[in-house]
Scaffold this active site. Structure first.
Site, mmCIF file in Angstrom:
data_model
loop_
_atom_site.group_PDB
_atom_site.id
_atom_site.type_symbol
_atom_site.label_atom_id
_atom_site.label_comp_id
_atom_site.label_asym_id
_atom_site.label_seq_id
_atom_site.Cartn_x
_atom_site.Cartn_y
_atom_site.Cartn_z
ATOM 1 N N TYR A 187 0.833 -1.210 0.000
ATOM 2 C CA TYR A 187 0.000 0.000 0.000
ATOM 3 C C TYR A 187 0.866 1.259 0.000
ATOM 4 O O TYR A 187 0.634 2.164 -0.812
ATOM 5 C CB TYR A 187 -0.960 -0.007 1.193
ATOM 6 N N GLU B 214 1.403 6.497 -6.936
ATOM 7 C CA GLU B 214 0.247 7.243 -7.440
ATOM 8 C C GLU B 214 0.446 8.746 -7.245
ATOM 9 O O GLU B 214 0.286 9.533 -8.187
ATOM 10 C CB GLU B 214 -1.030 6.792 -6.710
#
Length: 221
Positions: free
Chosen positions: A147, A154
């Site tokens: 994550y 991102e």
């Protein structure tokens, strides 16, 4: 009738989960192979189509939650799928200048490993009615590393795309127009980056809670 509907539900979700599992497996294979053979600059071109297909298929998960096929809360599913679709289509597809960045590789590998584990977990559960403890552990533990790497990739790609977004005017709507409405994709991207600041820790905390709950239940069983 209820038994038939339950069987159809399991059959559909089994096919869906394993089909998307295969899609993400292809993405990971192509990413690793291209990284090894040609370098990170060529990873996006190698994975573009299967990545778009596998990630866009996740839209069905929102519908699954809305109609009650699965118990996953929409409040957790929607932001994650929305952010990934934004990266897939608004950033990577729309701005070729960013595709050769090394963060594309870390993004694709983080996403694909996560999804291979997740879809196989749900696929096995639909087929057997349960998941092996080792797969349960992978499902609720690998995010601890993947994550942060995925989210960092991102955020980094949106940030590095900002100059190209601003310079292109792509997806912008200027006044005057018949809708009497304006939209600036550059400021929308900045807003997206702002949402990541509170959103990422919140989602990470949520997943930590889910991990504790799932693994505690697994130990009791």
């Amino acid at each position: 009738m209820a038994r038939i509907l339950s069987l159809l539900r399991r059959l559909y979700l089994t096919v869906y989960n394993w089909a998307v599992f295969l899609g993400w497996s292809q993405v990971l294979f192509l990413a690793v192979k291209t990284l090894k053979d040609s370098g990170h600059e060529h990873v996006y071109n190698a994975v573009e189509k299967p990545l778009q297909l596998a990630q866009t298929a996740a839209v069905l998960e929102i519908l699954h939650g809305l109609v009650g096929l699965v118990r996953s809360p929409i409040t957790a599913t929607l932001p994650q799928i929305g952010s990934r679709l934004y990266l897939t289509w608004i950033i990577l597809y729309s701005f070729p200048e960013i595709r050769s960045h090394f963060l594309v590789t870390s993004l694709v590998i983080s996403w694909s490993i996560t999804e291979i584990i997740r879809y196989s977990f749900f696929g096995v559960k639909e087929v057997l009615g349960f998941a092996p403890s080792w797969l349960m552990w992978l499902r609720y533990s690998t995010f601890l590393l993947l994550y942060p790497t995925g989210i960092s990739s991102e955020v980094g790609l949106v940030y590095f795309a900002l100059p190209y977004i601003k310079g292109s005017e792509k997806y912008c709507l200027r006044m005057p127009n018949k809708w009497n409405f304006s939209f600036d994709n550059f400021y929308a991207a900045i807003l997206v980056l702002g949402i990541y600041i509170p959103g990422s820790p919140h989602m990470y905390s949520y997943m930590l809670g889910q991990r504790k709950k799932a693994l505690s239940k697994s130990k009791r069983e």
